[in-house]
Design an enzyme around this catalytic site. Structure first.
Site, PDB file in Angstrom:
ATOM      1  N   GLY A  28       0.788  -1.237   0.000  1.00  0.00           N
ATOM      2  CA  GLY A  28       0.000   0.000   0.000  1.00  0.00           C
ATOM      3  C   GLY A  28       0.815   1.278   0.000  1.00  0.00           C
ATOM      4  O   GLY A  28       0.284   2.350   0.315  1.00  0.00           O
ATOM      5  N   SER A  29       2.098   1.203  -0.407  1.00  0.00           N
ATOM      6  CA  SER A  29       2.881   2.448  -0.421  1.00  0.00           C
ATOM      7  C   SER A  29       2.330   3.434  -1.459  1.00  0.00           C
ATOM      8  O   SER A  29       2.379   4.646  -1.243  1.00  0.00           O
ATOM      9  CB  SER A  29       4.360   2.161  -0.688  1.00  0.00           C
ATOM     10  OG  SER A  29       4.568   1.735  -2.018  1.00  0.00           O
ATOM     11  N   HIS A 129       1.208   0.159 -13.325  1.00  0.00           N
ATOM     12  CA  HIS A 129       1.986  -1.072 -13.513  1.00  0.00           C
ATOM     13  C   HIS A 129       3.468  -0.700 -13.550  1.00  0.00           C
ATOM     14  O   HIS A 129       3.848   0.293 -14.176  1.00  0.00           O
ATOM     15  CB  HIS A 129       1.570  -1.760 -14.821  1.00  0.00           C
ATOM     16  CG  HIS A 129       2.319  -3.027 -15.062  1.00  0.00           C
ATOM     17  ND1 HIS A 129       2.024  -4.199 -14.404  1.00  0.00           N
ATOM     18  CD2 HIS A 129       3.389  -3.291 -15.851  1.00  0.00           C
ATOM     19  CE1 HIS A 129       2.879  -5.143 -14.788  1.00  0.00           C
ATOM     20  NE2 HIS A 129       3.707  -4.608 -15.662  1.00  0.00           N
ATOM     21  N   GLU A 194       6.280   6.094  -9.574  1.00  0.00           N
ATOM     22  CA  GLU A 194       4.855   5.752  -9.435  1.00  0.00           C
ATOM     23  C   GLU A 194       4.151   6.738  -8.513  1.00  0.00           C
ATOM     24  O   GLU A 194       3.042   7.196  -8.794  1.00  0.00           O
ATOM     25  CB  GLU A 194       4.683   4.340  -8.854  1.00  0.00           C
ATOM     26  CG  GLU A 194       5.096   3.221  -9.772  1.00  0.00           C
ATOM     27  CD  GLU A 194       4.674   1.863  -9.195  1.00  0.00           C
ATOM     28  OE1 GLU A 194       3.715   1.794  -8.424  1.00  0.00           O
ATOM     29  OE2 GLU A 194       5.329   0.866  -9.544  1.00  0.00           O
TER      30      GLU A 194
END
Ligand code: GAR
Length: 228
Positions: A28-29, A129, A194
């Site tokens: 969950g970062s 992704h 990300e």
């Protein structure tokens, strides 16, 4: 000109932000980075619900610490029998509906979605992704990148369709791959990108810059991806 509809259905604002549900299976970062960005940068989207399909996912603890409503939608029924994919997704749908969600944000959710979910939410589900799609889809992107000896990797934000990481690409960010990288070191470098890219792309969606046409997805009226 082909008709265009807003991906998000409305133009959101910091005062009336797009209500997102984050679906995760693990650490969950990405969810935490997203919630922190939403809170510090006054973005036009907000995470109002976190759902994990794994009851031991550390992402649930992060959601608790961030004071974000979180639930487990697991794969067993009350009698301990395994739910079918469709039964599981009906439970997900009920949670999404109960919380008035407008956009589904997959962040390390390691399950393919079936037509049950896609039929109801098609065009309103995004994923991140950890590779430069269409290269290295699937659950072992970093391992596959390292095995290929490529010197460039990164991450991709894309629409979700029935395939494995096959939906229309919205944006990508790149990172170098070093000869002595491990999966862990490469993953850490990609996650920095990300955590920057996902809030940014969600802002494009929330403010109406992403549109759906019969021919595909447009960003600012042009064909993505955008490299950021
Ligand atoms: C992220 O790197 C995300 O891109 C990846 O899982 C990780 C989750 O990390 N997703 C996929 O591989 C989906 N195919 P996190 O739980 O710490 O956010």
């Amino acid at each position: 000109m082909a008709p265009q509809t807003l991906l998000c259905g409305r133009i959101a604002s910091p005062e009336a932000p797009l209500r997102c549900a984050v679906l995760l299976s693990g650490s969950g970062s990405g969810m935490e980075a997203l919630v922190r960005a939403q809170r510090t940068d006054r973005l036009s989207h907000v995470t109002t619900l976190v759902i994990s399909n794994q009851s031991d996912a550390y992402g649930l603890e992060r959601a608790r610490q961030l004071n974000v409503h979180h639930v487990v939608v697991g794969h067993l029924d009350d009698g301990g029998q395994r739910l079918s994919r469709e039964e599981h997704e009906h439970r997900l749908l009920a949670e999404l509906e109960a919380h008035d969600i407008e956009l589904i944000v997959l962040a390390g959710y390691m399950r393919l979605l079936s037509p049950v979910m896609l039929g109801r939410w098609s065009g309103r589900i995004v994923n991140i992704h950890p590779s430069l799609l269409p290269n290295f889809p699937g659950a072992h992107a970093h391992r596959d990148v390292l095995a290929s000896k490529t010197q460039l990797s990164g991450c991709t934000v894309h629409m979700v369709d029935e395939g494995m990481d096959t939906g229309a690409v919205l944006a990508q960010a790149t990172v170098p791959v070093f000869h002595d990288d491990t999966e862990a070191s490469l993953s850490a470098r990609v996650k920095i990108e990300e955590h920057r890219l996902y809030p940014q792309v969600l802002s494009w969606i929330a403010t109406g810059r992403v549109t759906l046409t019969p021919n595909g997805v447009l960003l600012d009226g042009a064909t993505p991806p955008r490299v950021c």
